[in-house]
Enzyme design. Structure first.
Site, PDB file in Angstrom:
ATOM      1  N   ASP A 256       8.472  79.591  14.942  1.00 21.13           N
ATOM      2  CA  ASP A 256       8.451  80.030  16.344  1.00 21.13           C
ATOM      3  C   ASP A 256       7.674  81.331  16.523  1.00 21.13           C
ATOM      4  O   ASP A 256       6.853  81.466  17.427  1.00 21.13           O
ATOM      5  CB  ASP A 256       9.868  80.155  16.917  1.00 21.13           C
ATOM      6  CG  ASP A 256      10.855  80.851  15.992  1.00 21.13           C
ATOM      7  OD1 ASP A 256      10.459  81.285  14.886  1.00 21.13           O
ATOM      8  OD2 ASP A 256      12.031  80.974  16.375  1.00 21.13           O
TER       9      ASP A 256
HETATM   10  C1  LIG Z   1      13.417 104.085  16.995  1.00 23.87           C
HETATM   11  C2  LIG Z   1      12.911 102.796  17.324  1.00 23.87           C
HETATM   12  C3  LIG Z   1      13.888 101.732  17.227  1.00 23.87           C
HETATM   13  C4  LIG Z   1      13.215 100.424  17.330  1.00 23.87           C
HETATM   14  C5  LIG Z   1      14.166  99.337  17.185  1.00 23.87           C
HETATM   15  C6  LIG Z   1      13.508  98.039  17.059  1.00 23.87           C
HETATM   16  C7  LIG Z   1      14.472  97.021  16.589  1.00 23.87           C
HETATM   17  C8  LIG Z   1      13.868  95.690  16.608  1.00 23.87           C
HETATM   18  C9  LIG Z   1      14.839  94.678  16.355  1.00 23.87           C
HETATM   19  C10 LIG Z   1      14.601  93.373  16.484  1.00 23.87           C
HETATM   20  C11 LIG Z   1      13.293  92.781  16.808  1.00 23.87           C
HETATM   21  C12 LIG Z   1      13.296  91.771  17.884  1.00 23.87           C
HETATM   22  C13 LIG Z   1      14.228  90.657  17.641  1.00 23.87           C
HETATM   23  C14 LIG Z   1      14.168  89.637  18.709  1.00 23.87           C
HETATM   24  C15 LIG Z   1      15.143  88.569  18.456  1.00 23.87           C
HETATM   25  C16 LIG Z   1      14.714  87.682  17.386  1.00 23.87           C
HETATM   26  C17 LIG Z   1      15.726  86.660  16.989  1.00 23.87           C
HETATM   27  C18 LIG Z   1      15.208  86.005  15.756  1.00 23.87           C
HETATM   28  O1  LIG Z   1      15.299  86.575  14.718  1.00 23.87           O
HETATM   29  N1  LIG Z   1      14.653  84.801  15.887  1.00 23.87           N
HETATM   30  C19 LIG Z   1      14.026  84.115  14.758  1.00 23.87           C
HETATM   31  C20 LIG Z   1      14.545  82.698  14.647  1.00 23.87           C
HETATM   32  O2  LIG Z   1      14.324  81.969  15.799  1.00 23.87           O
HETATM   33  C21 LIG Z   1      12.544  84.093  14.987  1.00 23.87           C
HETATM   34  O3  LIG Z   1      11.929  83.461  13.942  1.00 23.87           O
HETATM   35  C22 LIG Z   1      12.016  85.479  15.186  1.00 23.87           C
HETATM   36  C23 LIG Z   1      11.333  85.815  16.252  1.00 23.87           C
HETATM   37  C24 LIG Z   1      10.851  87.179  16.574  1.00 23.87           C
HETATM   38  C25 LIG Z   1      10.883  88.215  15.513  1.00 23.87           C
HETATM   39  C26 LIG Z   1      10.396  89.554  16.024  1.00 23.87           C
HETATM   40  C27 LIG Z   1       9.763  90.306  14.967  1.00 23.87           C
HETATM   41  C28 LIG Z   1       9.087  91.611  15.257  1.00 23.87           C
HETATM   42  C29 LIG Z   1       9.110  92.209  16.525  1.00 23.87           C
HETATM   43  C30 LIG Z   1       8.864  93.653  16.463  1.00 23.87           C
HETATM   44  C31 LIG Z   1       9.342  94.298  17.681  1.00 23.87           C
HETATM   45  C32 LIG Z   1       9.852  95.675  17.473  1.00 23.87           C
HETATM   46  C33 LIG Z   1      10.049  96.425  18.716  1.00 23.87           C
HETATM   47  C34 LIG Z   1      11.116  95.953  19.583  1.00 23.87           C
HETATM   48  C35 LIG Z   1      11.092  96.674  20.855  1.00 23.87           C
HETATM   49  C36 LIG Z   1      12.236  96.442  21.683  1.00 23.87           C
HETATM   50  O1  LIG Z   2      15.917  70.278   8.357  1.00 23.08           O
HETATM   51  C1  LIG Z   2      15.903  70.500   9.571  1.00 23.08           C
HETATM   52  C2  LIG Z   2      16.493  71.643  10.152  1.00 23.08           C
HETATM   53  C3  LIG Z   2      16.490  71.784  11.511  1.00 23.08           C
HETATM   54  N1  LIG Z   2      15.884  70.851  12.302  1.00 23.08           N
HETATM   55  C4  LIG Z   2      15.917  71.009  13.752  1.00 23.08           C
HETATM   56  O2  LIG Z   2      15.544  72.327  14.096  1.00 23.08           O
HETATM   57  C5  LIG Z   2      16.268  72.749  15.224  1.00 23.08           C
HETATM   58  C6  LIG Z   2      16.885  74.115  14.978  1.00 23.08           C
HETATM   59  O3  LIG Z   2      17.797  74.012  13.935  1.00 23.08           O
HETATM   60  P1  LIG Z   2      19.141  74.874  13.866  1.00 23.08           P
HETATM   61  O4  LIG Z   2      19.865  74.696  15.132  1.00 23.08           O
HETATM   62  O5  LIG Z   2      19.795  74.536  12.597  1.00 23.08           O
HETATM   63  O6  LIG Z   2      18.610  76.350  13.649  1.00 23.08           O
HETATM   64  P2  LIG Z   2      18.443  77.611  14.587  1.00 23.08           P
HETATM   65  O7  LIG Z   2      18.978  77.450  15.947  1.00 23.08           O
HETATM   66  O8  LIG Z   2      18.891  78.751  13.830  1.00 23.08           O
HETATM   67  O9  LIG Z   2      16.866  77.575  14.702  1.00 23.08           O
HETATM   68  C7  LIG Z   2      16.104  78.714  14.943  1.00 23.08           C
HETATM   69  O10 LIG Z   2      15.731  79.317  13.723  1.00 23.08           O
HETATM   70  C8  LIG Z   2      14.720  78.767  12.968  1.00 23.08           C
HETATM   71  C9  LIG Z   2      13.516  78.442  13.820  1.00 23.08           C
HETATM   72  O11 LIG Z   2      12.595  77.767  13.073  1.00 23.08           O
HETATM   73  C10 LIG Z   2      13.888  77.664  15.011  1.00 23.08           C
HETATM   74  O12 LIG Z   2      12.773  77.387  15.809  1.00 23.08           O
HETATM   75  C11 LIG Z   2      14.884  78.384  15.789  1.00 23.08           C
HETATM   76  O13 LIG Z   2      15.232  77.694  16.935  1.00 23.08           O
HETATM   77  C12 LIG Z   2      17.284  71.655  15.537  1.00 23.08           C
HETATM   78  O14 LIG Z   2      16.826  70.882  16.606  1.00 23.08           O
HETATM   79  C13 LIG Z   2      17.320  70.829  14.271  1.00 23.08           C
HETATM   80  O15 LIG Z   2      17.630  69.477  14.511  1.00 23.08           O
HETATM   81  C14 LIG Z   2      15.255  69.733  11.757  1.00 23.08           C
HETATM   82  O16 LIG Z   2      14.726  68.907  12.471  1.00 23.08           O
HETATM   83  N2  LIG Z   2      15.298  69.588  10.403  1.00 23.08           N
END
Ligand SMILES: CCCCCCCC/C=C\CCCCCCCC(=O)N[C@@H](CO)[C@H](O)/C=C/CCCCCCCCCCCCC
Ligand SMILES: O=c1ccn([C@@H]2O[C@H](COP(=O)(O)OP(=O)(O)O[C@H]3OC[C@@H](O)[C@H](O)[C@H]3O)[C@@H](O)[C@H]2O)c(=O)[nH]1
Length: 491
Positions: A256
């Site tokens: 994602d």
């Molecule tokens: C003194 C400064 C303090 C700064 C604090 C910054 C803390 C940043 C914490 C988290 C980053 C954003 C998280 C968003 C939620 C992501 C949820 C998640 O992990 N989803 C994963 C699974 O679906 C997905 O693969 C990840 C997606 C996004 C990852 C974001 C990575 C880097 C972003 C860098 C941003 C930093 C600045 C934030 C500003 C508010």
């Molecule tokens: O082996 C797998 C695992 C997961 N999936 C699908 O992927 C989707 C997300 O899976 P889960 O609900 O287990 O995981 P999450 O909600 O934590 O996913 C999250 O984290 C990982 C990212 O890659 C996803 O895009 C995000 O939505 C579901 O629709 C699931 O059916 C597969 O099709 N195959």
């Protein structure tokens, strides 16, 4: 400046040791982080207030098929117990958007349970264009990408909605998302949130997604950081195709994040939709929640190692402690008083934020919110530590090793998380009255109660297999789930 004046309780500047200088720098950094975090909190509140749940979604009214972009909805499904699956999937058949197709991707070709559920819904809604793909195609490490690959290639419309299996939609959610896809936008994502649920785990998930997660997600969105999660993401197919299709993201588990990065690199913006995502998993538990959030933390650390520093500083408890120390070091402020005031302010802002995200009454009392919020904030540092302890991630019984930058490789294991299988005949009247199973074939059912109920309901609905379940589940939750599942499909 008179070196004796400030900080007045320390020796004059020229007599400062290296250690004191380091402490001064650290104290200033901590206090800056406090101000920055309050700023993020305020940004999140503003974004939630002015953007989420707007009456008129974005700008365009999308009511008829003329000129409306078609949407191919890709639903990756894989085995696993989820008592809400059918109800969640059904909401995609009742969308009021005029032009869409649903492409179901069943990971395991042998999964008769999923196939049955999906085909029953397709039969129930013959006017909805829906197709089933099974088995996927192995194009890389990410199993979700592999699962979606055939559907992506067969998709006929210009917009692709990747929507995870646990997501529900309101009738107008797709309309809302498409109307956010303006000319310069390439990806519309939904702020992860959770449906109302009873129970501690449901409350914990709602508190987390409505406070801690929403705060950073919305602030990151305002500041233009890539924060898109892939549970519900609408994308322009042309952008994905130009970089090589879904396959281009198959070496990452956090596909994602990299999809959103590609969209930004192509010169398009990403936009959060006005409706938060309605996650509605049927298997909520505190353990599931913690392992999922730990997995996400590991993904973020692998992709952006700088977050290993920034995330702890932005944690309420850790920040309270380090800032209390900083203020004591600089001004001899009472640390306990500061921590209490800091947590109170954080709590009030989170309370306001969750109300804006929920946009209606919360399914729990103020006291329940307080207890759950305290639990969540106290356990948050443990999750950050846990993410360092074991660098591999487990996702739906598959294990992966993450490399710096986010590339993953599969770890072959004997699946210690796979539930053991034991066949035991169930003899309850609640089960036997709704079908007449033949005794020619048999199924084995995992021991976990939810899995039992789902597997058993498949067998019941097929009417071809005898039903097995552990005796401990007779007359209990398993049976209730089976009956509910049958009702949902038959109604
Ligand atoms: C003194 C400064 C303090 C700064 C604090 C910054 C803390 C940043 C914490 C988290 C980053 C954003 C998280 C968003 C939620 C992501 C949820 C998640 O992990 N989803 C994963 C699974 O679906 C997905 O693969 C990840 C997606 C996004 C990852 C974001 C990575 C880097 C972003 C860098 C941003 C930093 C600045 C934030 C500003 C508010
Ligand atoms: O082996 C797998 C695992 C997961 N999936 C699908 O992927 C989707 C997300 O899976 P889960 O609900 O287990 O995981 P999450 O909600 O934590 O996913 C999250 O984290 C990982 C990212 O890659 C996803 O895009 C995000 O939505 C579901 O629709 C699931 O059916 C597969 O099709 N195959």
């Amino acid at each position: 400046m008179d070196s004796n004046l400030w900080p007045w309780h320390h020796p004059p500047w020229h007599r400062w040791t290296i250690q004191l200088w380091i402490q001064l720098v650290a104290a200033v950094v901590f206090l800056i982080s406090w101000v920055v975090l309050r700023f993020f909190h305020i940004l999140a509140l503003i974004k939630a207030k002015w953007w989420l749940h707007r009456k008129k979604p974005c700008s365009v009214a999308l009511s008829n098929e003329e000129g409306v972009p078609g949407v191919s909805i890709v639903k990756p499904l894989c085995s696993g117990a989820d008592a809400n699956l059918v109800r969640n999937l059904e909401t995609f058949f009742t969308l009021n958007y005029p032009k869409f197709e649903i492409l179901f991707c069943i990971q395991d070709q042998e999964d008769s349970r999923l196939r049955y559920f999906v085909e029953s819904l397709i039969e129930k809604y013959p006017d909805v264009d829906a197709k089933v793909f099974s088995g996927g195609e192995v194009v890389g490490v990410n199993p979700k990408i592999n699962n979606m690959q055939p559907a992506f290639q067969a998709s006929q419309y210009e917009l692709i909605l990747v929507s995870d299996s646990g997501i529900r939609m309101s009738e107008d959610t797709l309309t809302d998302m498409v109307s956010c896809m303006t000319k310069n936008v390439g990806l519309v994502h939904q702020l992860p949130f959770i449906c109302d649920k009873s129970g501690i785990a449901g409350t914990l998930e709602k508190v987390y997604f409505g406070t801690s997660h929403a705060r950073i997600y919305l602030a990151a969105d305002v500041l233009g950081f890539n924060c898109a999660t892939g549970m519900s993401a609408l994308m322009r197919k042309e952008i994905l195709t130009a970089v090589g299709g879904l396959k281009a993201f198959s070496s990452y588990i956090a596909e994602d994040y990299f999809m959103a990065k590609s969209v930004l690199n192509s010169g398009f913006k990403i936009q959060v939709s006005s409706q938060p995502a309605q996650q509605n998993p049927g298997d909520s538990s505190i353990t599931n929640f913690h392992s999922r959030i730990t997995r996400w933390t590991k993904l973020r650390y692998a992709m952006c190692p700088g977050l290993m520093v920034f995330e702890p500083i932005s944690d309420s408890v850790i920040q309270g402690v380090v800032c209390a120390w900083a203020l004591f070091f600089l001004f001899r402020w009472d640390p306990v008083t500061f921590i209490m005031l800091h947590l109170l302010l954080w709590f009030i802002m989170d309370w306001a934020l969750i109300h804006l995200v929920q946009n209606g009454p919360l399914p729990f009392s103020k006291f329940e919110f307080l207890v759950t919020w305290v639990f969540r904030e106290l356990t948050a540092p443990c999750i950050l530590i846990a993410a360092h302890v074991n660098p591999s991630v487990t996702w739906r019984n598959k294990r992966f090793r993450l490399k710096w930058g986010g590339v993953a490789e599969k770890v072959e294991t004997s699946d210690p998380d796979e539930p053991s299988l034991i066949p035991i005949t169930i003899t309850s009247s609640a089960l036997t009255t709704t079908s007449s199973p033949s005794s020619s074939s048999s199924i084995v059912i995992p021991t976990r109660p939810m899995a039992v109920s789902m597997a058993a309901s498949t067998a019941m609905l097929d009417g071809t297999m005898p039903v097995y379940a552990p005796l401990s589940h007779q007359g209990g939750a398993a049976e209730k789930f089976i009956c509910k599942e049958i009702d949902t499909i038959q109604s």
